[in-house]
Design a protein around this motif. Structure first.
Motif, PDB file in Angstrom:
ATOM      1  N   SER A  64     -15.066  40.799  43.784  1.00 21.71           N
ATOM      2  CA  SER A  64     -15.940  40.370  44.873  1.00 21.71           C
ATOM      3  C   SER A  64     -17.351  40.923  44.718  1.00 21.71           C
ATOM      4  CB  SER A  64     -15.357  40.828  46.220  1.00 21.71           C
ATOM      5  OG  SER A  64     -14.131  40.196  46.482  1.00 21.71           O
ATOM      6  N   LEU A  65     -17.460  42.173  44.286  1.00 25.34           N
ATOM      7  CA  LEU A  65     -18.774  42.814  44.196  1.00 25.34           C
ATOM      8  C   LEU A  65     -19.459  42.570  42.850  1.00 25.34           C
ATOM      9  CD1 LEU A  65     -17.947  46.211  45.942  1.00 25.34           C
ATOM     10  CD2 LEU A  65     -19.216  44.281  46.880  1.00 25.34           C
ATOM     11  N   ALA A  66     -18.685  42.454  41.768  1.00 25.02           N
ATOM     12  CA  ALA A  66     -19.278  42.259  40.444  1.00 25.02           C
ATOM     13  C   ALA A  66     -19.534  40.788  40.129  1.00 25.02           C
ATOM     14  CB  ALA A  66     -18.383  42.859  39.369  1.00 25.02           C
ATOM     15  N   GLY A  67     -18.857  39.898  40.841  1.00 24.50           N
ATOM     16  CA  GLY A  67     -19.024  38.474  40.562  1.00 24.50           C
ATOM     17  C   GLY A  67     -18.245  38.021  39.349  1.00 24.50           C
ATOM     18  N   MET A  68     -17.333  38.849  38.875  1.00 26.63           N
ATOM     19  CA  MET A  68     -16.471  38.478  37.746  1.00 26.63           C
ATOM     20  C   MET A  68     -15.182  39.289  37.848  1.00 26.63           C
ATOM     21  SD  MET A  68     -18.090  40.529  34.449  1.00 26.63           S
ATOM     22  CE  MET A  68     -19.811  40.550  34.990  1.00 26.63           C
ATOM     23  N   PRO A  69     -14.078  38.785  37.301  1.00 26.31           N
ATOM     24  CA  PRO A  69     -12.843  39.554  37.296  1.00 26.31           C
ATOM     25  C   PRO A  69     -12.978  40.826  36.465  1.00 26.31           C
ATOM     26  CG  PRO A  69     -12.418  37.246  36.800  1.00 26.31           C
ATOM     27  CD  PRO A  69     -13.895  37.437  36.732  1.00 26.31           C
TER      28      PRO A  69
ATOM     29  N   ARG B  89     -13.426  42.636  28.837  1.00 31.09           N
ATOM     30  CA  ARG B  89     -13.560  41.848  27.603  1.00 31.09           C
ATOM     31  C   ARG B  89     -15.014  41.789  27.155  1.00 31.09           C
ATOM     32  NH1 ARG B  89     -14.331  36.448  26.367  1.00 31.09           N
ATOM     33  NH2 ARG B  89     -14.479  35.942  28.581  1.00 31.09           N
ATOM     34  N   ARG B  90     -15.935  41.562  28.081  1.00 31.47           N
ATOM     35  CA  ARG B  90     -17.353  41.493  27.721  1.00 31.47           C
ATOM     36  C   ARG B  90     -17.878  42.834  27.199  1.00 31.47           C
ATOM     37  NH1 ARG B  90     -20.432  38.109  32.556  1.00 31.47           N
ATOM     38  NH2 ARG B  90     -19.132  36.236  32.516  1.00 31.47           N
ATOM     39  N   ARG B  91     -17.461  43.925  27.855  1.00 30.82           N
ATOM     40  CA  ARG B  91     -17.924  45.239  27.396  1.00 30.82           C
ATOM     41  C   ARG B  91     -17.350  45.557  26.016  1.00 30.82           C
ATOM     42  NH1 ARG B  91     -21.846  47.520  27.384  1.00 30.82           N
ATOM     43  NH2 ARG B  91     -20.954  49.609  27.165  1.00 30.82           N
ATOM     44  N   ARG B  92     -16.079  45.225  25.786  1.00 31.26           N
ATOM     45  CA  ARG B  92     -15.475  45.474  24.475  1.00 31.26           C
ATOM     46  C   ARG B  92     -16.223  44.720  23.387  1.00 31.26           C
ATOM     47  NH1 ARG B  92      -9.062  45.445  26.089  1.00 31.26           N
ATOM     48  NH2 ARG B  92      -8.765  47.711  26.003  1.00 31.26           N
ATOM     49  N   MET B  93     -16.523  43.458  23.650  1.00 27.43           N
ATOM     50  CA  MET B  93     -17.205  42.656  22.643  1.00 27.43           C
ATOM     51  C   MET B  93     -18.659  43.096  22.463  1.00 27.43           C
ATOM     52  SD  MET B  93     -14.900  40.773  21.341  1.00 27.43           S
ATOM     53  CE  MET B  93     -13.835  42.207  21.665  1.00 27.43           C
ATOM     54  N   SER B  94     -19.277  43.639  23.519  1.00 28.44           N
ATOM     55  CA  SER B  94     -20.642  44.162  23.389  1.00 28.44           C
ATOM     56  C   SER B  94     -20.655  45.380  22.472  1.00 28.44           C
ATOM     57  CB  SER B  94     -21.202  44.539  24.770  1.00 28.44           C
ATOM     58  OG  SER B  94     -21.356  43.394  25.583  1.00 28.44           O
TER      59      SER B  94
ATOM     60  N   LEU C 146     -21.913  48.256  34.212  1.00 29.44           N
ATOM     61  CA  LEU C 146     -22.224  48.036  35.623  1.00 29.44           C
ATOM     62  C   LEU C 146     -22.416  49.348  36.370  1.00 29.44           C
ATOM     63  CD1 LEU C 146     -19.778  45.162  36.669  1.00 29.44           C
ATOM     64  CD2 LEU C 146     -22.225  45.001  36.221  1.00 29.44           C
ATOM     65  N   ARG C 147     -23.177  49.264  37.446  1.00 36.64           N
ATOM     66  CA  ARG C 147     -23.319  50.371  38.381  1.00 36.64           C
ATOM     67  C   ARG C 147     -23.375  49.775  39.774  1.00 36.64           C
ATOM     68  NH1 ARG C 147     -21.946  55.615  38.156  1.00 36.64           N
ATOM     69  NH2 ARG C 147     -22.992  56.768  39.803  1.00 36.64           N
ATOM     70  N   PHE C 148     -22.460  50.205  40.639  1.00 38.55           N
ATOM     71  CA  PHE C 148     -22.384  49.649  41.982  1.00 38.55           C
ATOM     72  C   PHE C 148     -23.193  50.499  42.954  1.00 38.55           C
ATOM     73  CE2 PHE C 148     -18.567  48.091  39.882  1.00 38.55           C
ATOM     74  CZ  PHE C 148     -18.526  46.766  40.284  1.00 38.55           C
TER      75      PHE C 148
ATOM     76  N   VAL D  49     -15.624  52.123  36.384  1.00 38.67           N
ATOM     77  CA  VAL D  49     -16.492  51.684  35.296  1.00 38.67           C
ATOM     78  C   VAL D  49     -16.598  52.770  34.228  1.00 38.67           C
ATOM     79  CG1 VAL D  49     -18.886  51.128  34.714  1.00 38.67           C
ATOM     80  CG2 VAL D  49     -17.795  50.027  36.681  1.00 38.67           C
ATOM     81  N   GLU D  50     -16.700  54.026  34.644  1.00 35.85           N
ATOM     82  CA  GLU D  50     -16.776  55.135  33.687  1.00 35.85           C
ATOM     83  C   GLU D  50     -15.470  55.272  32.898  1.00 35.85           C
ATOM     84  OE1 GLU D  50     -19.351  56.835  32.867  1.00 35.85           O
ATOM     85  OE2 GLU D  50     -20.712  56.110  34.423  1.00 35.85           O
TER      86      GLU D  50
END
Length: 288
Positions: free
Chosen positions: A42-47, A53-58, A113-115, A9-10
């Motif tokens: 599996s852990l994030a609930g999204m690919p 893509r979501r982080r880039r657009m954010s 995200l932070r796991f 994530v970092e």
């Protein structure tokens, strides 16, 4: 694995405006792209690709709210045209960059995200590790969409289309482990994205030296190590619960990772109406 996912994530955050090569990121983290994508989804609930893509657009939304040229913003975030950037932007925020620039929103932000691993101990993982020589999976195959929860109606229809006599014939062909009739999922999307297509095979395992009947579909399986999880209870809920727990509990706590290959479910025992069953879930693994 939790530490590796947080490092991922970092790294993603540092390279949002670069060309992200997930295979290279996996090598930096000392794992494989296949395992990294499967554990993330599996852990994030999204690919992983959807999260990027979501982080880039954010992040891009802040630039859109400014006065920078939209083409320049698009190029910065890896898009070759304002149209392509606009489609990605709209898919995340629900509005176009022009609308946001004019009205100031609305915007939908994907937080970073932070796991964290929460050990609850509510699922007992009855597991064994097995080294297997090469074998074959033979039976009747079909392409079906991936469905995460509940009964997959496409698989159900495929199995129902197979004659009862053919089920008995397949069972008689079985001559190696996993024993009995098998539910095989192969060619699964690495991100484990729901509704992507996979190959489902209803069949049995044959020794590598056994010649399969020519009228059956065949999947050749290379020699390797398998983690085998035994499940008992409501079907398919108990099986799906243990399958999910392999990602949330077992892999983060054990020195194994997924490797490419089919996943196999062997039904060892079942009620007459198939509402309950005892199963074995076979997952191809390698030492991390």
């Amino acid at each position: 694995m939790i530490a590796e996912l947080n490092m991922l994530v970092e790294l993603v955050e540092d390279r949002l405006d670069d060309d992200l090569d997930v295979a290279s990121l996996a090598r930096e983290l000392g794992t494989t792209e296949y395992h990294l994508r499967r554990m993330f989804s599996s852990l994030a609930g999204m690919p992983l690709s959807e999260y990027i893509r979501r982080r880039r657009m954010s992040v891009a939304a802040a630039d859109v709210l400014g006065h920078a040229d939209l083409l320049g913003i698009a190029v910065r975030f890896g898009y070759g045209s304002t149209e392509a950037f606009g489609r990605a932007f709209r898919s995340v925020h629900g509005v176009s960059p022009g609308d946001v620039r004019r009205d100031g929103g609305p915007l939908r932000t994907q937080p970073q995200l932070r796991f964290r691993l929460t050990v609850e101990g509510n699922i007992t993982m009855d597991t064994r590790i097995i080294d297997r020589p090469a074998f074959r999976l033979v039976g009747h195959a079909a392409r079906v969409p991936l469905i995460h929860e509940g009964i997959n109606p496409h698989i159900q229809a495929h199995v129902a289309s197979i004659a009862v006599s053919e089920h008995a014939r397949l069972k008689d062909l079985s001559d190696t482990d996993p024993a009995g009739l098998l539910q095989v999922s192969a060619d699964v999307d690495p991100d484990y994205t729901e509704n992507t297509e996979l190959t489902y095979l209803h069949g049995v395992a044959l020794a590598d030296t056994t010649r399969p009947p020519e009228d059956l579909d065949t999947i050749d399986v290379a020699a390797g190590t398998w983690a085998v999880f035994r499940t008992e209870g409501e079907y398919p809920a108990a099986l799906q619960e243990v399958w999910a727990a392999t990602a949330t509990d077992w892999f983060p706590s054990n020195p194994w990772r997924l490797r490419p290959g089919p996943s196999i479910v062997a039904v060892l025992d079942r009620s007459d109406d198939f509402s309950t069953a005892t199963c074995e879930l076979w997952l191809p693994v390698e030492h991390a």
